[in-house]
Motif scaffolding. Structure first.
Motif, PDB file in Angstrom:
ATOM      1  N   UNK A 109       0.714  -1.126   0.012  1.00  0.00           N
ATOM      2  CA  UNK A 109      -0.115  -0.249   0.152  1.00  0.00           C
ATOM      3  C   UNK A 109       0.835   1.286   0.008  1.00  0.00           C
ATOM      4  N   UNK A 110       1.875   1.355   0.771  1.00  0.00           N
ATOM      5  CA  UNK A 110       2.708   2.602   0.812  1.00  0.00           C
ATOM      6  C   UNK A 110       3.554   2.427  -0.313  1.00  0.00           C
ATOM      7  N   UNK A 111       3.926   1.404  -0.989  1.00  0.00           N
ATOM      8  CA  UNK A 111       4.639   1.560  -2.390  1.00  0.00           C
ATOM      9  C   UNK A 111       3.812   1.976  -3.391  1.00  0.00           C
ATOM     10  N   UNK A 112       2.429   1.520  -3.552  1.00  0.00           N
ATOM     11  CA  UNK A 112       1.704   2.251  -4.580  1.00  0.00           C
ATOM     12  C   UNK A 112       0.255   2.068  -4.319  1.00  0.00           C
ATOM     13  N   UNK A 113      -0.411   3.058  -3.417  1.00  0.00           N
ATOM     14  CA  UNK A 113      -1.476   2.953  -3.044  1.00  0.00           C
ATOM     15  C   UNK A 113      -2.580   2.646  -3.963  1.00  0.00           C
ATOM     16  N   UNK A 114      -2.581   3.299  -5.196  1.00  0.00           N
ATOM     17  CA  UNK A 114      -3.738   2.950  -6.278  1.00  0.00           C
ATOM     18  C   UNK A 114      -3.576   1.655  -6.654  1.00  0.00           C
ATOM     19  N   UNK A 115      -2.419   0.804  -6.656  1.00  0.00           N
ATOM     20  CA  UNK A 115      -2.403  -0.351  -7.206  1.00  0.00           C
ATOM     21  C   UNK A 115      -2.988  -1.319  -6.312  1.00  0.00           C
ATOM     22  N   UNK A 124      -9.923   4.075  -6.576  1.00  0.00           N
ATOM     23  CA  UNK A 124      -8.514   4.694  -6.321  1.00  0.00           C
ATOM     24  C   UNK A 124      -8.484   5.561  -5.469  1.00  0.00           C
ATOM     25  N   UNK A 125      -7.308   6.295  -4.887  1.00  0.00           N
ATOM     26  CA  UNK A 125      -7.087   7.272  -3.760  1.00  0.00           C
ATOM     27  C   UNK A 125      -7.764   8.559  -4.251  1.00  0.00           C
ATOM     28  N   UNK A 126      -8.250   9.209  -3.384  1.00  0.00           N
ATOM     29  CA  UNK A 126      -8.954  10.446  -3.242  1.00  0.00           C
ATOM     30  C   UNK A 126     -10.228  10.370  -3.853  1.00  0.00           C
ATOM     31  N   UNK A 127     -10.789   9.009  -4.344  1.00  0.00           N
ATOM     32  CA  UNK A 127     -12.381   9.014  -4.462  1.00  0.00           C
ATOM     33  C   UNK A 127     -12.900   9.279  -3.056  1.00  0.00           C
ATOM     34  N   UNK A 128     -14.126   9.383  -3.347  1.00  0.00           N
ATOM     35  CA  UNK A 128     -15.069   9.657  -1.875  1.00  0.00           C
ATOM     36  C   UNK A 128     -15.332   8.305  -1.332  1.00  0.00           C
ATOM     37  N   UNK A 129     -15.117   7.166  -2.093  1.00  0.00           N
ATOM     38  CA  UNK A 129     -15.166   6.012  -1.137  1.00  0.00           C
ATOM     39  C   UNK A 129     -13.916   5.592  -0.345  1.00  0.00           C
ATOM     40  N   UNK A 130     -12.625   6.483  -0.830  1.00  0.00           N
ATOM     41  CA  UNK A 130     -11.617   5.755   0.149  1.00  0.00           C
ATOM     42  C   UNK A 130     -10.974   7.004   0.957  1.00  0.00           C
ATOM     43  N   UNK A 131     -11.624   8.102   0.733  1.00  0.00           N
ATOM     44  CA  UNK A 131     -11.314   9.627   1.295  1.00  0.00           C
ATOM     45  C   UNK A 131     -11.667   9.551   2.773  1.00  0.00           C
ATOM     46  N   UNK A 132     -10.746   9.929   3.832  1.00  0.00           N
ATOM     47  CA  UNK A 132     -11.239   9.863   5.253  1.00  0.00           C
ATOM     48  C   UNK A 132     -11.806  11.168   5.480  1.00  0.00           C
ATOM     49  N   UNK A 133     -11.230  12.340   4.955  1.00  0.00           N
ATOM     50  CA  UNK A 133     -11.634  13.691   4.908  1.00  0.00           C
ATOM     51  C   UNK A 133     -13.089  13.826   5.011  1.00  0.00           C
ATOM     52  N   UNK A 134     -13.595  13.131   3.883  1.00  0.00           N
ATOM     53  CA  UNK A 134     -14.887  13.474   3.545  1.00  0.00           C
ATOM     54  C   UNK A 134     -15.915  12.561   4.245  1.00  0.00           C
ATOM     55  N   UNK A 135     -15.459  11.622   5.214  1.00  0.00           N
ATOM     56  CA  UNK A 135     -16.122  10.831   6.128  1.00  0.00           C
ATOM     57  C   UNK A 135     -16.864  11.650   7.079  1.00  0.00           C
TER      58      UNK A 135
END
Length: 544
Positions: A109-115, A124-135
C-alpha cells in the motif's frame, strides 16, 4: 454520482485475547474422537496421581469461539484503519485481499496505494469511497443509510440493464443502487445477484460488481442493505470461514456440529516432518492441526497418514494383487489366473500354450517341463523376480494393513465395549449387596479408557511401521509396539472375563495394576516415537 458505502466496519469492539483460554496441555491424555469421546469425555483416571508435564513435542494452542473470531478480525481491521487512514470497510477488503497479511498489505500500500486499492477491488485514492476527510463521524450502521443517493440532473426514468424494468425519477434513490464504479442496477437485481453468490456459490469476500469486467468489490454494508436477514447471516458466516481459511494459525474443528476454531502458531508446514500437532477442541474431540485429520493419528506424521490412506483407498493394491497372482498371455495379452498346480497353461482365448514359470512356449519344454531350462534366460529371470517381488510386496502390505484394520475395528466397537463394562460394573455393585458404591467400581471404566486409547496408538503405529526403513531404531520401535500390544490384550482379556464371579478386591487390584502397566507402555511408545522425530532418528522409505 454514487459512491461506495463509507460506514465503519461493524464488529464487536471487545478484545478477545483472553489468556485464561490458552490451552497448554499434555497431548498424551487425548483419545480417539467421535465414538469414545462421546461416551467417556476426558478420562481423569486414578492411575494418574499428578498433573502431566508438557512434552517437547506438544504444541500450545487456543480454542476460539465464533465471537472471538469476529473480535480478532475487528482488531486487525482497526489496526489497518488507523495505520492507512482509510474507512474500516476499506481496511477489511484490503485485508481479505491480502489474506490478512498486514505486513504485506502495508508494504504494497505504501509503495503504490492506487495499485493496492485497485487490485483489491476498491476505488482509487482520493475518491469519495476511500477519502477519510470526506467521511462523517462514525456511528452504528443503523443510525444512517450510507447508500442513500441523490440525483442532481436528468429527471428521466431509469431502466435497469439486467431486468429492463423502468423506474421513474422519483424512485431513483430508493429503487436503484450502484457502487463507486457508478454501474447502476435496480435493487431487486442486486439482491438476487448477491443472494446467488452467497447461497449458490458460497462467495463472501470477493463478490464483485455485476457489470462485466468490473472488479469493484461489494462492501459489507451494501450486502447487509440489499439482501434479507437470513442471507446476511450466512454471508457473515462465510466471511468468518474465509478468515479462518486464510490464516495459517487457525483451523476449524472438523467434527459435525462444532463451531469452534483452533489457533496454533507452533505447527508451520516446515515443522510437520518433526511434529504431530494434536489438539483437543472444546467439543471434546481430538484433531490434528497440521493436516486437519479429525482424530489423533499419533505417532504418524501427517504426510505418511495421507500416503497410507490413499494406498488403502485406491486401486493400487488391487493392481499389486493382479501382478502377484495373474499374468498376461504373451500372444493375445489376456489376463490369466492360474487355477491348478500344473505349470502347463493354455490361454482360453487364443489357445496359446505356455509355461507359467518362464512364460515361454510350452513346445520348447518337452517332457522336462518341471526343470524349466529357460530359467537361465534373462526374460525368465526377470519374470520370476518381478513375480516374487510383487508377491512379497503384497504380503508385506497385508501384514501391516490387517493389524491396522484390526485395531481400527476394535476402536469402532468401543461403544459396545464400554456398555458391556458398565453392565459388569452394575453386576459387581449388585453382588456386593450394598457394600460397594458406584465410585468404587469405576476402576473398570478407567481401564476401558486406557485400552481404547492404546488401541488407537497401536493402530497408527502399524501405519508408521509400514513406511519405516529397517535398522536398529526400527527394532526398538517394534519392541515397544509389541510390549504395548501384549499388555493391551492381557487387560482386554481380564475386562471381557466374567467379573461378577471374581472377588472384587482381587479383581480391582488386577485390573488397576494391569491398566497402570498398559498406560506406562503407551507412554513409552508414544514418547520415544515423537521424540525420535525431533532427534531425527527415524528413516522412512518415502519422502516426509
Amino acid at each position: 454520482m454514487s459512491s461506495d458505502g463509507e460506514d465503519d466496519f461493524m464488529y464487536d469492539d471487545d478484545d478477545a485475547f483472553d489468556d485464561d483460554n490458552y490451552m497448554d496441555q499434555d497431548l498424551d491424555s487425548e483419545s480417539e474422537p467421535d465414538v469414545f469421546d462421546a461416551i467417556s469425555p476426558t478420562v481423569e483416571a486414578h492411575l494418574v496421581t499428578e498433573a502431566p508435564q508438557k512434552k517437547p513435542y506438544d504444541v500450545a494452542y487456543k480454542v476460539r469461539s465464533p465471537k472471538e473470531i469476529l473480535d480478532m478480525q475487528s482488531k486487525e481491521i482497526r489496526k489497518i484503519q488507523t495505520l492507512l487512514e482509510v474507512p474500516a470497510s476499506t481496511a477489511a477488503i484490503l485485508l481479505r485481499h491480502y489474506a490478512w497479511n498486514g505486513e504485506k498489505l502495508q508494504e504494497e500500500f505504501w509503495t503504490d496505494p492506487a495499485k493496492a486499492l485497485g487490485e483489491s477491488g476498491l476505488s482509487p485514492p482520493g475518491s469519495p469511497s476511500t477519502s477519510v476527510a470526506s467521511l462523517p463521524p462514525l456511528s452504528p450502521l443503523k443510525s444512517r443509510n450510507p447508500f442513500k443517493r441523490t440525483r442532481s440532473s436528468q429527471n428521466v426514468p431509469f431502466e435497469c440493464p439486467i431486468c429492463c424494468n423502468e423506474y421513474p425519477a422519483s424512485e431513483f434513490d430508493t429503487a436503484t443502487f450502484s457502487l463507486g464504479c457508478n454501474h447502476r442496477f435496480c435493487r431487486e437485481c442486486w439482491g438476487e445477484y448477491i443472494t446467488g453468490k452467497i447461497k449458490g456459490e458460497g462467495e463472501s469476500a470477493r463478490i464483485q460488481c455485476m457489470e462485466s469486467g468490473c472488479n469493484r468489490v461489494v462492501r459489507e454494508e451494501a450486502v447487509d442493505e440489499l439482501v434479507p436477514a437470513d442471507v446476511s447471516t450466512r454471508y457473515h458466516e462465510l466471511l468468518n470461514a474465509a478468515y479462518v481459511s486464510d490464516s495459517p494459525n487457525l483451523r476449524w474443528c472438523p467434527h459435525p456440529g462444532c463451531e469452534y476454531a483452533i489457533e496454533c502458531s507452533q505447527a508451520p508446514p516446515r515443522m510437520l516432518n518433526q511434529l504431530v500437532p494434536t489438539v483437543v477442541c472444546n467439543c471434546g474431540n481430538s484433531l490434528c492441526f497440521g493436516c486437519g485429520y479429525n482424530a489423533d493419528h499419533r505417532p504418524v506424521l501427517c504426510r505418511i497418514v495421507k500416503l497410507w490412506e490413499k494406498k488403502c483407498a485406491d486401486d493400487s493394491e488391487t493392481a499389486n494383487w493382479l501382478n502377484a497372482h495373474t499374468k498376461e498371455c504373451s500372444k493375445c495379452q489376456s489376463t490369466i489366473e492360474k487355477n491348478g498346480g500344473c505349470n502347463h497353461m493354455t490361454c482360453k482365448k487364443c489357445k496359446y500354450e505356455f509355461c507359467w514359470v518362464c512364460m515361454g512356449p510350452w513346445s520348447e519344454h518337452g517332457t522336462s517341463w518341471y526343470q524349466c531350462n529357460r530359467y537361465d534366460e534373462k526374460s525368465g529371470v526377470n519374470a520370476r523376480d518381478a513375480q516374487a517381488k510383487s508377491r512379497q510386496s503384497l504380503e508385506r502390505y497385508l501384514h501391516y494393513f490387517n493389524r491396522w484394520a484390526n485395531h481400527e475395528q476394535s476402536a469402532k466397537l468401543d461403544a459396545d465395549f464400554y456398555k458391556n463394562t458398565e453392565k459388569k460394573m452394575e453386576q459387581m455393585q449388585n453382588n456386593s449387596h450394598g457394600s460397594l458404591s458406584w465410585i468404587e467400581v469405576q476402576f473398570a471404566r478407567d481401564a476401558v479408557s486406557v485400552v481404547i486409547k492404546s488401541r488407537i496408538l497401536l493402530k497408527w503405529s502399524y501405519c508408521m511401521a509400514f513406511y519405516l526403513k529397517r535398522n536398529n531404531m526400527t527394532e526398538l520401535f517394534e519392541d515397544n509396539q509389541r510390549d504395548l500390544e501384549r499388555a493391551v490384550e492381557n487387560l482386554s482379556y481380564i475386562l471381557e472375563s466374567n467379573m461378577s464371579e471374581q472377588p472384587i478386591e482381587k479383581l480391582r487390584q488386577d485390573v488397576t495394576n494391569q491398566a497402570a502397566y498398559v498406560q506406562k507402555r503407551h507412554d513409552v511408545l508414544l514418547d520415544d516415537t515423537l521424540k525420535g522425530y525431533l532427534e531425527r532418528r527415524w528413516e522412512f522409505t518415502v519422502d516426509t
